[in-house]
Design a protein around this motif. Structure first.
Motif, mmCIF file in Angstrom:
data_model
loop_
_atom_site.group_PDB
_atom_site.id
_atom_site.type_symbol
_atom_site.label_atom_id
_atom_site.label_comp_id
_atom_site.label_asym_id
_atom_site.label_seq_id
_atom_site.Cartn_x
_atom_site.Cartn_y
_atom_site.Cartn_z
ATOM 1 N N ILE A 1 6.735 7.149 2.252
ATOM 2 C CA ILE A 1 5.305 7.018 1.987
ATOM 3 C C ILE A 1 5.073 7.232 0.507
ATOM 4 O O ILE A 1 5.364 8.302 -0.039
ATOM 5 C CB ILE A 1 4.480 8.042 2.800
ATOM 6 C CG1 ILE A 1 4.768 7.898 4.291
ATOM 7 C CG2 ILE A 1 2.994 7.877 2.512
ATOM 8 C CD1 ILE A 1 4.396 6.546 4.882
ATOM 9 N N PHE B 1 -0.843 5.113 -0.026
ATOM 10 C CA PHE B 1 -0.702 5.923 1.189
ATOM 11 C C PHE B 1 -0.375 7.371 0.843
ATOM 12 O O PHE B 1 -0.783 8.293 1.554
ATOM 13 C CB PHE B 1 0.382 5.353 2.095
ATOM 14 C CG PHE B 1 -0.071 4.199 2.958
ATOM 15 C CD1 PHE B 1 -1.329 4.183 3.532
ATOM 16 C CD2 PHE B 1 0.774 3.134 3.206
ATOM 17 C CE1 PHE B 1 -1.757 3.126 4.337
ATOM 18 C CE2 PHE B 1 0.371 2.068 4.002
ATOM 19 C CZ PHE B 1 -0.899 2.060 4.564
ATOM 20 N N TYR C 1 0.811 -1.215 0.000
ATOM 21 C CA TYR C 1 0.000 0.000 0.000
ATOM 22 C C TYR C 1 0.849 1.272 0.000
ATOM 23 O O TYR C 1 0.300 2.355 -0.188
ATOM 24 C CB TYR C 1 -0.957 0.011 1.187
ATOM 25 C CG TYR C 1 -2.190 -0.822 0.958
ATOM 26 C CD1 TYR C 1 -3.307 -0.297 0.320
ATOM 27 C CD2 TYR C 1 -2.257 -2.145 1.380
ATOM 28 C CE1 TYR C 1 -4.450 -1.055 0.105
ATOM 29 C CE2 TYR C 1 -3.385 -2.917 1.173
ATOM 30 C CZ TYR C 1 -4.479 -2.371 0.530
ATOM 31 O OH TYR C 1 -5.599 -3.135 0.312
ATOM 32 N N TRP D 1 -5.695 6.668 6.677
ATOM 33 C CA TRP D 1 -4.812 5.511 6.515
ATOM 34 C C TRP D 1 -5.273 4.285 7.305
ATOM 35 O O TRP D 1 -5.011 3.161 6.895
ATOM 36 C CB TRP D 1 -3.391 5.882 6.930
ATOM 37 C CG TRP D 1 -2.702 6.762 5.935
ATOM 38 C CD1 TRP D 1 -3.160 7.152 4.706
ATOM 39 C CD2 TRP D 1 -1.424 7.388 6.086
ATOM 40 N NE1 TRP D 1 -2.258 7.981 4.083
ATOM 41 C CE2 TRP D 1 -1.183 8.149 4.916
ATOM 42 C CE3 TRP D 1 -0.478 7.404 7.110
ATOM 43 C CZ2 TRP D 1 -0.017 8.886 4.723
ATOM 44 C CZ3 TRP D 1 0.691 8.140 6.934
ATOM 45 C CH2 TRP D 1 0.918 8.858 5.753
#
Length: 237
Positions: free
Chosen positions: A59, A63, A47, A71
């Protein structure tokens, strides 16, 4: 070593695994816990939480697109594998926790089946990840469904625990498809979506197909959990 709990005489649709496979899974509980924890770590990486490789932003991917306050609702599959790891681990440690069991059951049924569903429904988009990754995602998520049917051996699915699971996974359906916390809905990104300023686009009919699958599976998990509860109560002691 924790003794294996007895197997109740339940209908096939709430206990579809043969007893030898249930017994094997329960005896291998610590190995299954480890595999699921690895799956949780991989899932968060999938993710977009990327401590490795160092060349990536920490990140990235979904995300990076979703606002931070959403989140908690984004990495559905890795949270489900964490729940089943906790469920089996607590049972092995003689600290059986029913609300964790219910969350694990719902998560493995819902995400274990929803992911192959969307992988098949949107095959032309997902196959871009390559056959090895596509096959891994498909097969590993089906394995989650099988894991769910170990839980009835050590859980009675009390109504309060099922309520917790319905609240969590029903709430996920709401923010994933209908009423986002902020921006756009927060379900796992599908190939048909495009990145917007906040979140993703949600084109028709891809959004509706994914939503129908998710809601149906939440209802199915609720039915299976409560049916298991009723069947156990109706069995003579």
């Amino acid at each position: 070593m924790t003794d294996l709990p007895a197997r109740d005489d339940l209908p096939w649709y709430v206990a579809p695994l043969p007893q030898w496979l249930e017994d094997f899974g329960l005896r291998m509980a610590w190995a299954i816990v480890a595999i699921n924890l690895v799956g949780t770590v991989f899932g968060f990486w999938y993710y977009g939480f990327h401590p490795l490789p160092l060349s990536d932003p920490l990140i990235t991917w979904q995300f990076a697109v979703e606002p931070p306050e959403t989140w908690l609702f984004v990495p559905d599959s890795p949270v489900a594998t964490l729940f089943i790891a906790l469920s089996l681990g607590l049972w092995k440690l003689d600290r059986n926790t029913e609300w964790v069991n219910a969350l694990a059951f719902f998560g493995c049924i819902k995400l274990g089946a929803w992911t192959p569903f969307v992988l098949a429904a949107f095959f032309s988009g997902f196959i871009g990840v390559g056959w090895p990754m596509y096959t891994f995602l498909f097969v590993s998520h089906l394995g989650m469904v099988a894991e769910a049917f170990l839980i009835h051996r050590y859980s009675d699915f009390p109504v309060g625990a099922v309520f917790v699971a319905v609240l969590w996974y029903g709430g996920n359906d709401i923010v994933d498809y209908f009423l986002p916390i902020v921006g756009t809905p927060h379900h796992t990104a599908l190939p048909a979506q495009e990145v917007l300023a906040v979140g993703y686009s949600h084109p028709t009919p891809a959004h509706e197909i994914a939503a129908a699958g998710a809601v149906t599976l939440t209802l199915l998990a609720t039915f299976l959990a409560l049916t298991t509860r009723v069947e156990k109560l109706e069995r003579p002691n």
